[in-house]
Design a protein around this motif. Structure first.
Motif, PDB file in Angstrom:
ATOM      1  N   UNK A  38       0.742  -1.248  -0.042  1.00  0.00           N
ATOM      2  CA  UNK A  38      -0.061   0.018  -0.120  1.00  0.00           C
ATOM      3  C   UNK A  38       0.939   1.230  -0.108  1.00  0.00           C
ATOM      4  N   UNK A  39       0.555   2.021  -0.806  1.00  0.00           N
ATOM      5  CA  UNK A  39       1.282   3.434  -0.922  1.00  0.00           C
ATOM      6  C   UNK A  39       0.325   4.600  -0.876  1.00  0.00           C
ATOM      7  N   UNK A  40       0.732   5.694   0.019  1.00  0.00           N
ATOM      8  CA  UNK A  40      -0.101   6.793   0.473  1.00  0.00           C
ATOM      9  C   UNK A  40       0.820   7.996   0.222  1.00  0.00           C
ATOM     10  N   UNK A  41       0.290   8.998  -0.683  1.00  0.00           N
ATOM     11  CA  UNK A  41       0.913  10.009  -0.905  1.00  0.00           C
ATOM     12  C   UNK A  41       0.373  11.025  -0.066  1.00  0.00           C
ATOM     13  N   UNK A  42       1.262  12.078   0.228  1.00  0.00           N
ATOM     14  CA  UNK A  42       0.732  13.324   0.996  1.00  0.00           C
ATOM     15  C   UNK A  42       1.747  14.391   0.641  1.00  0.00           C
ATOM     16  N   UNK A  43       1.311  15.555   1.042  1.00  0.00           N
ATOM     17  CA  UNK A  43       2.131  16.763   1.045  1.00  0.00           C
ATOM     18  C   UNK A  43       1.679  17.674  -0.126  1.00  0.00           C
ATOM     19  N   UNK A  44       0.672  17.361  -0.925  1.00  0.00           N
ATOM     20  CA  UNK A  44       0.128  18.173  -2.017  1.00  0.00           C
ATOM     21  C   UNK A  44      -0.364  19.545  -1.531  1.00  0.00           C
ATOM     22  N   UNK A  45      -0.803  20.486  -2.467  1.00  0.00           N
ATOM     23  CA  UNK A  45      -1.287  21.655  -2.067  1.00  0.00           C
ATOM     24  C   UNK A  45      -1.250  22.652  -3.131  1.00  0.00           C
ATOM     25  N   UNK A  46      -1.586  23.901  -2.651  1.00  0.00           N
ATOM     26  CA  UNK A  46      -1.530  24.919  -3.678  1.00  0.00           C
ATOM     27  C   UNK A  46      -0.122  25.848  -3.523  1.00  0.00           C
ATOM     28  N   UNK A  47       0.538  25.927  -4.661  1.00  0.00           N
ATOM     29  CA  UNK A  47       1.665  26.883  -4.517  1.00  0.00           C
ATOM     30  C   UNK A  47       1.750  27.903  -5.583  1.00  0.00           C
ATOM     31  N   UNK A  48       2.534  28.930  -5.255  1.00  0.00           N
ATOM     32  CA  UNK A  48       2.545  30.118  -6.500  1.00  0.00           C
ATOM     33  C   UNK A  48       3.721  29.882  -7.034  1.00  0.00           C
ATOM     34  N   UNK A  49       3.662  30.058  -8.455  1.00  0.00           N
ATOM     35  CA  UNK A  49       4.767  29.939  -9.436  1.00  0.00           C
ATOM     36  C   UNK A  49       5.913  30.474  -8.795  1.00  0.00           C
ATOM     37  N   UNK A  50       7.112  29.685  -8.910  1.00  0.00           N
ATOM     38  CA  UNK A  50       8.465  29.895  -8.592  1.00  0.00           C
ATOM     39  C   UNK A  50       8.506  29.229  -7.116  1.00  0.00           C
TER      40      UNK A  50
END
Length: 123
Positions: free
Chosen positions: A3-15
């Motif tokens: 089983x694999x679980x990704x985390x840490x994604x989100x909204x980021x400004x360019x750069x």
């Protein structure tokens, strides 16, 4: 079963920068080469990066070379993708996956997948 679980994604400004993680269950973590793929709406799943079992060898798609760094911590059963100089074109769902194959650019080369984490880069 792996089983694999990704985390840490989100909204980021360019750069900007963001680090996403993938935690893999089981005791065979160090036996797998690990990869990151991404998929934007209406597009095919795209190879991003791969790392060898001990983390010594890494491979990157041309589109992310010099900006993204793949790494792993075998003591924590965790895969990482450090993303820098992010651009709107990097917006996608990012997936981690396991393989034991020397081939790595196709999703068909991988055995198990996580559910993905959304990375959105705004202008």
């Amino acid at each position: 079963q792996v089983q694999l679980v990704e985390s840490g994604g989100g909204l980021v400004q360019a750069g900007g920068s963001l680090r996403i993680s993938c935690t893999v269950s089981g005791r065979a973590f160090s036996s797998y080469l690990l990869g990151w793929f991404r998929q934007a709406p209406g597009k095919e799943r795209e190879f991003v990066a791969r790392i060898s079992q001990a983390g010594v060898v890494t491979n990157y798609a041309d589109s992310v070379k010099g900006r993204f760094t793949i790494s792993r911590d075998n003591s924590k059963n965790t895969l990482y993708l450090q993303m820098s100089s992010l651009q709107p074109e990097d917006t996608a769902i990012y997936y981690c996956a396991t393989t034991r194959s020397p081939y790595y650019t196709s999703p068909r080369d991988y055995e198990d997948w996580g559910q993905g984490t959304q990375v959105t880069v705004s202008s």
